[in-house]
Scaffold this motif. Structure first.
Motif, PDB file in Angstrom:
ATOM      1  N   ARG A 177      56.101  29.426  42.268  1.00  0.00           N
ATOM      2  CA  ARG A 177      55.056  30.420  42.510  1.00  0.00           C
ATOM      3  C   ARG A 177      55.659  31.813  42.455  1.00  0.00           C
ATOM      4  N   TYR A 232      54.892  35.931  43.185  1.00  0.00           N
ATOM      5  CA  TYR A 232      54.061  36.837  43.976  1.00  0.00           C
ATOM      6  C   TYR A 232      54.367  38.271  43.585  1.00  0.00           C
ATOM      7  N   LYS A 233      53.344  39.088  43.662  1.00  0.00           N
ATOM      8  CA  LYS A 233      53.521  40.529  43.545  1.00  0.00           C
ATOM      9  C   LYS A 233      53.143  41.067  44.913  1.00  0.00           C
ATOM     10  N   ASN A 273      52.373  40.422  48.414  1.00  0.00           N
ATOM     11  CA  ASN A 273      51.897  39.192  49.045  1.00  0.00           C
ATOM     12  C   ASN A 273      50.901  38.445  48.177  1.00  0.00           C
ATOM     13  N   CYS A 274      50.595  38.984  46.982  1.00  0.00           N
ATOM     14  CA  CYS A 274      49.566  38.393  46.122  1.00  0.00           C
ATOM     15  C   CYS A 274      50.151  37.356  45.178  1.00  0.00           C
ATOM     16  N   LEU A 275      49.547  36.177  45.187  1.00  0.00           N
ATOM     17  CA  LEU A 275      49.959  35.122  44.259  1.00  0.00           C
ATOM     18  C   LEU A 275      49.517  35.505  42.854  1.00  0.00           C
ATOM     19  N   THR A 276      50.470  35.577  41.931  1.00  0.00           N
ATOM     20  CA  THR A 276      50.133  35.995  40.564  1.00  0.00           C
ATOM     21  C   THR A 276      50.254  34.866  39.551  1.00  0.00           C
ATOM     22  N   ARG A 327      42.385  35.666  41.042  1.00  0.00           N
ATOM     23  CA  ARG A 327      42.265  36.250  42.387  1.00  0.00           C
ATOM     24  C   ARG A 327      42.989  35.400  43.433  1.00  0.00           C
ATOM     25  N   GLU A 328      44.230  35.042  43.108  1.00  0.00           N
ATOM     26  CA  GLU A 328      45.129  34.300  44.004  1.00  0.00           C
ATOM     27  C   GLU A 328      44.724  32.857  44.235  1.00  0.00           C
TER      28      GLU A 328
END
Ligand SMILES: [Zn+2]
Length: 79
Positions: free
Chosen positions: A2, A4-5, A7-10, A25-26
């Motif tokens: 996984r 992340y950027k 705290n956002c899952l990208t 959208r995560e």
């Protein structure tokens, strides 16, 4: 795997086949699961926790080769 950027899952990539799974959208929009393996004293990996993501196709292919089937329990509440 996984990414992340902040705290956002990208992105989510299957560790087994390298498939890049659709993330909007995560939220992962395809079948994937995160596997954790915690190793104890009598293993060669004592104290290690391994983790990886695996897509549904790889999961089905690998588990179909098991001598005994995986145990399945229905969740009572889907979020
Ligand atoms: Zn895969």
């Amino acid at each position: 795997m996984r990414k992340y950027k902040g705290n956002c899952l990208t992105s989510v990539i299957c560790n087994c086949c390298g498939k890049n799974l659709v993330v909007e959208r995560e939220i992962v929009k395809e079948g994937v699961t995160r596997i954790y393996a915690e190793w104890d004293y009598f293993s060669e990996k004592d104290g290690e926790i391994h983790g990886f993501d695996i897509c549904e196709e790889c999961y089905d292919r690998i588990t179909s080769q098991f001598k005994y089937p995986v145990s399945v329990v229905q969740k009572t509440e889907l979020l």
